[in-house]
Enzyme design. Sequence first.
Site, short mmCIF file in Angstrom:
data_model
loop_
_atom_site.label_atom_id
_atom_site.label_comp_id
_atom_site.label_asym_id
_atom_site.label_seq_id
_atom_site.Cartn_x
_atom_site.Cartn_y
_atom_site.Cartn_z
N GLN A 72 5.19 4.13 -0.06
CA GLN A 72 5.71 2.85 0.40
C GLN A 72 6.88 2.97 1.71
O GLN A 72 7.82 3.73 1.29
CB GLN A 72 6.12 2.20 -0.70
CG GLN A 72 6.81 0.62 -0.24
CD GLN A 72 5.58 -0.24 0.08
OE1 GLN A 72 4.50 -0.28 -0.16
NE2 GLN A 72 5.84 -1.08 1.13
N LYS B 74 0.21 -5.20 -4.65
CA LYS B 74 -0.77 -3.75 -4.57
C LYS B 74 -1.30 -3.52 -6.10
O LYS B 74 -2.24 -3.36 -6.19
CB LYS B 74 -0.39 -2.69 -3.87
CG LYS B 74 -0.04 -3.01 -2.27
CD LYS B 74 0.57 -1.99 -1.66
CE LYS B 74 0.84 -2.19 -0.26
NZ LYS B 74 1.92 -1.08 0.49
N ASP C 264 -3.70 4.91 3.52
CA ASP C 264 -2.89 4.11 4.56
C ASP C 264 -3.49 4.33 6.00
O ASP C 264 -3.22 3.57 6.90
CB ASP C 264 -1.41 4.26 4.58
CG ASP C 264 -0.74 3.29 3.78
OD1 ASP C 264 -1.31 1.90 3.91
OD2 ASP C 264 0.38 3.29 3.25
#
Length: 368
Positions: free
Chosen positions: A172, A128, A195
């Site tokens: 994460q 990422k 997200d």
Amino acid sequence: MMPGVAMSWRNGLRMRRLPSVPWRTRALNTLNDEVSPSRQIIISPPLVSLDIPDDWTPFPPSSHFDFPINCSHEQTAAVIDGKSIADDIRSSIGIEVRRMKASIGMVPGLGVIMVGQRRDSETYVRNKMMACEEVGIKSNVAHLPEHCTKDQLLKTLSKFDVDPTVHGILVQLPLPQHLDERKIMDVLSPEKDVDGFHPINIGNLAMRGREPMFIPCTPKGCIELLLRSGVEIVGKKAAVIGRSNIVGLPASLLLQRHHATVSIVHAFTKNPEHITCEADIVVTAAGVPNLVRGNWLKPGAVVIDVGTNPVEDPSCERGYRLIGDVCYEEAVQVVSAITPVPGGVGPMTIAMLLSNTLDSAKRAYAFT
């Protein structure tokens, strides 16, 4: 051909007990503490008491749904190249980021919180960050120790939340077991939830007439693959295999918003192959290698395989290779189009994260 792994369904699914206290008894006990039983209105239990994990277990290879497949063993399906499509999207994002920098002197910013040292999570975060650098998005990773406290994590989250140069925050997952993912995600600002997992964003995704600030990256990438491949969604039958909060649930909601007729298959579904073989579009995110065999699929269907499952393979440099939830060698003889694993949905997930971060920065700076 790879050995098949599928589910126990009954005919197929192994029956497992739901919570041991009978619903009616539990409801009555609760009511007895509060009101007279004669005033009982509903006996349904709290929904969270029904939440038990989907346990996908193997079943004998002889248990299958008879459906003819192409006996010529020739591939007839088009391959949906997620890497190529993702590269095009990332190129467009890079152009837009450079235009923003030239116009207002600002760029999008992404804050990532990484707890512990899980090798898979470290790989995901590194990919990422590389993608952010490629398109010009500023990224900042906060590494926290495995045994950090909830307060330490929330403090880091708060720093990113109040930083005006950070437009997206990503925690994460998975987190260590001592940290409650649900409570952490509830604290995350919906305006920076790139997200797309915050309850407000999922709720707005579910409701017609509402627009979520962010759509979860993997489901968003799945729809983008379908649209860019010229697949018609409106009025089509779609089957989503798996119902996780990360992929299955939002994917089903998103397909409904695109006017598909959606069926959800999970570990308690009886005769799932009877559902999937009628679907024009199949999105699978069960995390079970080779779960979906060729005889589960409708001829001419389109398959989006989200599964990324490592299987041992001594011939590979790393000792394993990645395969999807769909038995690819069988599926390509039946369907009209399919995503490969790897190189299908995975690159699109990162591209959608970059897209969400750019959209957040545009909102923050009123940049059009």
